[in-house]
Design an enzyme around this catalytic site. Structure first.
Site, PDB file in Angstrom:
ATOM      1  N   GLY A  13       0.851  -1.196   0.000  1.00 18.67           N
ATOM      2  CA  GLY A  13       0.000   0.000   0.000  1.00 18.67           C
ATOM      3  C   GLY A  13       0.878   1.235   0.000  1.00 18.67           C
ATOM      4  N   THR A  83      -7.415  -2.059   8.570  1.00 19.33           N
ATOM      5  CA  THR A  83      -8.531  -2.377   9.471  1.00 19.33           C
ATOM      6  C   THR A  83      -9.306  -3.601   8.975  1.00 19.33           C
ATOM      7  OG1 THR A  83      -9.685  -0.653   8.265  1.00 19.33           O
ATOM      8  CG2 THR A  83      -8.882  -0.091  10.458  1.00 19.33           C
ATOM      9  N   HIS A 138     -13.757  11.005  10.603  1.00 20.55           N
ATOM     10  CA  HIS A 138     -12.680  10.737   9.649  1.00 20.55           C
ATOM     11  C   HIS A 138     -12.883  11.469   8.330  1.00 20.55           C
ATOM     12  CE1 HIS A 138     -11.642   7.397  12.341  1.00 20.55           C
ATOM     13  NE2 HIS A 138     -10.469   7.369  11.733  1.00 20.55           N
ATOM     14  N   LYS A 142     -12.551   7.349   3.675  1.00 22.34           N
ATOM     15  CA  LYS A 142     -12.449   6.124   4.473  1.00 22.34           C
ATOM     16  C   LYS A 142     -13.497   5.109   4.023  1.00 22.34           C
ATOM     17  CE  LYS A 142     -11.966   4.439   9.209  1.00 22.34           C
ATOM     18  NZ  LYS A 142     -10.885   3.535   8.787  1.00 22.34           N
ATOM     19  N   GLY A 148     -11.771   1.061  12.818  1.00 17.04           N
ATOM     20  CA  GLY A 148     -11.207  -0.030  13.609  1.00 17.04           C
ATOM     21  C   GLY A 148     -10.924   0.422  15.041  1.00 17.04           C
TER      22      GLY A 148
HETATM   23  N1  LIG Z   1      -3.803   1.258  12.298  1.00 18.57           N
HETATM   24  C1  LIG Z   1      -3.612   2.544  12.049  1.00 18.57           C
HETATM   25  O1  LIG Z   1      -2.956   3.268  12.820  1.00 18.57           O
HETATM   26  C2  LIG Z   1      -4.193   3.141  10.809  1.00 18.57           C
HETATM   27  C3  LIG Z   1      -4.907   2.357   9.974  1.00 18.57           C
HETATM   28  N2  LIG Z   1      -5.371   2.864   8.794  1.00 18.57           N
HETATM   29  C4  LIG Z   1      -5.997   1.894   7.905  1.00 18.57           C
HETATM   30  O2  LIG Z   1      -5.046   1.581   6.884  1.00 18.57           O
HETATM   31  C5  LIG Z   1      -5.715   1.273   5.663  1.00 18.57           C
HETATM   32  C6  LIG Z   1      -5.176   2.171   4.567  1.00 18.57           C
HETATM   33  O3  LIG Z   1      -5.521   3.509   4.817  1.00 18.57           O
HETATM   34  P1  LIG Z   1      -5.165   4.683   3.777  1.00 18.57           P
HETATM   35  O4  LIG Z   1      -3.704   4.761   3.589  1.00 18.57           O
HETATM   36  O5  LIG Z   1      -5.890   5.876   4.241  1.00 18.57           O
HETATM   37  O6  LIG Z   1      -5.846   4.117   2.443  1.00 18.57           O
HETATM   38  P2  LIG Z   1      -5.476   4.407   0.922  1.00 18.57           P
HETATM   39  O7  LIG Z   1      -6.639   3.966   0.118  1.00 18.57           O
HETATM   40  O8  LIG Z   1      -4.997   5.811   0.778  1.00 18.57           O
HETATM   41  O9  LIG Z   1      -4.220   3.452   0.648  1.00 18.57           O
HETATM   42  C7  LIG Z   1      -4.309   2.071   0.417  1.00 18.57           C
HETATM   43  C8  LIG Z   1      -3.336   1.736  -0.687  1.00 18.57           C
HETATM   44  O10 LIG Z   1      -3.258   0.318  -0.822  1.00 18.57           O
HETATM   45  C9  LIG Z   1      -3.322   0.023  -2.210  1.00 18.57           C
HETATM   46  N3  LIG Z   1      -3.726  -1.366  -2.433  1.00 18.57           N
HETATM   47  C10 LIG Z   1      -4.962  -1.876  -2.637  1.00 18.57           C
HETATM   48  N4  LIG Z   1      -4.897  -3.209  -2.821  1.00 18.57           N
HETATM   49  C11 LIG Z   1      -3.591  -3.544  -2.723  1.00 18.57           C
HETATM   50  C12 LIG Z   1      -2.887  -4.757  -2.814  1.00 18.57           C
HETATM   51  N5  LIG Z   1      -3.510  -5.938  -3.036  1.00 18.57           N
HETATM   52  N6  LIG Z   1      -1.533  -4.742  -2.674  1.00 18.57           N
HETATM   53  C13 LIG Z   1      -0.887  -3.602  -2.459  1.00 18.57           C
HETATM   54  N7  LIG Z   1      -1.497  -2.391  -2.363  1.00 18.57           N
HETATM   55  C14 LIG Z   1      -2.839  -2.376  -2.485  1.00 18.57           C
HETATM   56  C15 LIG Z   1      -4.291   1.043  -2.746  1.00 18.57           C
HETATM   57  O11 LIG Z   1      -4.245   1.130  -4.165  1.00 18.57           O
HETATM   58  P3  LIG Z   1      -5.602   1.572  -4.953  1.00 18.57           P
HETATM   59  O12 LIG Z   1      -5.957   2.923  -4.405  1.00 18.57           O
HETATM   60  O13 LIG Z   1      -5.186   1.573  -6.385  1.00 18.57           O
HETATM   61  O14 LIG Z   1      -6.648   0.528  -4.616  1.00 18.57           O
HETATM   62  C16 LIG Z   1      -3.775   2.291  -2.053  1.00 18.57           C
HETATM   63  O15 LIG Z   1      -2.667   2.844  -2.734  1.00 18.57           O
HETATM   64  C17 LIG Z   1      -7.207   1.418   5.978  1.00 18.57           C
HETATM   65  O16 LIG Z   1      -7.746   0.187   6.348  1.00 18.57           O
HETATM   66  C18 LIG Z   1      -7.211   2.374   7.172  1.00 18.57           C
HETATM   67  O17 LIG Z   1      -8.364   2.256   7.973  1.00 18.57           O
HETATM   68  C19 LIG Z   1      -5.182   4.144   8.447  1.00 18.57           C
HETATM   69  C20 LIG Z   1      -4.513   4.991   9.275  1.00 18.57           C
HETATM   70  C21 LIG Z   1      -3.937   4.563  10.516  1.00 18.57           C
HETATM   71  O1  LIG Z   2      -8.795   5.096   7.707  1.00 15.09           O
HETATM   72  C1  LIG Z   2      -8.173   5.867   8.478  1.00 15.09           C
HETATM   73  O2  LIG Z   2      -7.816   6.996   8.153  1.00 15.09           O
HETATM   74  C2  LIG Z   2      -7.857   5.373   9.826  1.00 15.09           C
HETATM   75  N1  LIG Z   2      -8.113   4.138  10.119  1.00 15.09           N
HETATM   76  C3  LIG Z   2      -7.897   3.504  11.364  1.00 15.09           C
HETATM   77  C4  LIG Z   2      -9.215   3.112  11.965  1.00 15.09           C
HETATM   78  O3  LIG Z   2     -10.136   2.711  11.239  1.00 15.09           O
HETATM   79  O4  LIG Z   2      -9.349   3.162  13.202  1.00 15.09           O
HETATM   80  C5  LIG Z   2      -7.012   4.300  12.284  1.00 15.09           C
HETATM   81  C6  LIG Z   2      -7.236   5.785  12.217  1.00 15.09           C
HETATM   82  O5  LIG Z   2      -8.455   6.074  12.800  1.00 15.09           O
HETATM   83  C7  LIG Z   2      -7.172   6.273  10.781  1.00 15.09           C
END
Ligand SMILES: NC(=O)C1=CN([C@@H]2O[C@H](COP(=O)(O)OP(=O)(O)OC[C@H]3O[C@@H](n4cnc5c(N)ncnc54)[C@H](OP(=O)(O)O)[C@@H]3O)[C@@H](O)[C@H]2O)C=CC1
Ligand SMILES: O=C(O)C1=N[C@H](C(=O)O)C[C@H](O)C1
Length: 252
Positions: A13, A83, A138, A142, A148
């Protein structure tokens, strides 16, 4: 001077909103080397070819299980922010790591230190208040609701209330437009706001006789997730099996 052991890190990602922030943070860390960046459409085998030791996954709930199955089978440690992990999914990951002794997987609903602490504070406060509700707010891109973090917060609150013998929060609602009272997560009401301009925010509202307590956390930039992720990357090699949340890494 002692020699620094450099960890070979990959990001899944890598072109996403959080993935980009993590790539930058890894590149800036002298003890880590960013050896592979994989996004949608790229071959996941890249991690094997580049001898990646730890992969960070910030993709989406539809693909993360397939990623993890591949990584664990290839004995690559994983630090996962994506998530969508319910008990069924966690049990599956547990089975995979049990089949590959020595491999570590860390799955955390939120890597921001303040968010981790706010979940812990909410859990501690839960038993002292009659009422509790969670509001998560958010950015509008999202995919999942509730977040999550909100799921995990509600589950921790519910368990603490049950342990203290507290029943449901008082609520006399007799008629309701669908969704007006939010989602029910383990008996705790969770409300999801999606708004342009926001990043990731959460409020836990607690109320009892004559007083309320609000526990609020704001991620105002996605670099807030980087220190927790890098901590996970540095530690996961010494923590085989499945770890949920970064609390144990922080001695919480
Ligand atoms: N635990 C934490 O602290 C946090 C968790 N999150 C979670 O992280 C996840 C990602 O968030 P965010 O960065 O905002 O999302 P984005 O959509 O910005 O990024 C996800 C990326 O993953 C790519 N992707 C999709 N499928 C694949 C695959 N099979 N292999 C590799 N890459 C792939 C997407 O490409 P494409 O767009 O082309 O599909 C995109 O570039 C979410 O589930 C979010 O809730 C977010 C922030 C903090
Ligand atoms: O999608 C997000 O942006 C985030 N995802 C995580 C969640 O679903 O809790 C963590 C954070 O809130 C950002």
């Amino acid at each position: 001077m002692g020699q620094v052991t450099v960890i070979r890190v990959g990001v899944l990602g890598a072109k996403g909103k959080v993935g980009r922030a993590i790539c930058e943070a890894v590149e800036a860390a002298p003890d880590l080397e960013l050896v592979a960046q994989v996004d949608a459409g790229d071959p996941i085998e890249t991690f094997v070819d580049t001898r990646t030791q730890v992969v960070v996954d910030f993709t989406n709930p539809d693909v993360v299980m397939g990623n993890l199955e591949f990584l664990v089978a290839n004995r690559i440690h994983a630090v996962v922010g994506t998530t969508g992990f319910d008990d069924t999914r966690l049990a599956q990951v547990q089975r995979w790591v049990t089949e590959q002794p020595g491999v570590g997987v860390l799955i955390a609903p939120n890597f921001a230190i303040g968010a981790v602490l706010s979940m812990r504070f909410a859990e501690q406060a839960a038993r002292f208040f009659d009422s509790v509700e969670v509001i998560e707010l958010h950015h509008p891109n999202k995919l999942d609701a509730p977040s999550g973090t909100a799921y995990r917060t509600a589950a921790l609150i519910a368990a603490a209330r049950a342990k203290a013998g507290r029943g449901p929060s008082p609520d006399a609602t007799a008629t309701e437009l669908d969704g007006a009272r939010g989602a029910d997560v383990d008996g705790v009401r969770v409300h999801s706001v999606r708004l342009a301009g926001l990043v990731a925010h959460q409020e836990v509202l607690l109320g009892t006789q004559g007083e309320t307590l609000t526990i609020r956390h704001d991620s105002i930039d996605r670099n807030s997730f980087a220190p927790g992720v890098l901590l996970g990357v540095r530690e996961i090699g010494t923590r085989p099996g499945l770890t949920v949340g970064i609390d144990p890494l922080l001695d919480l």
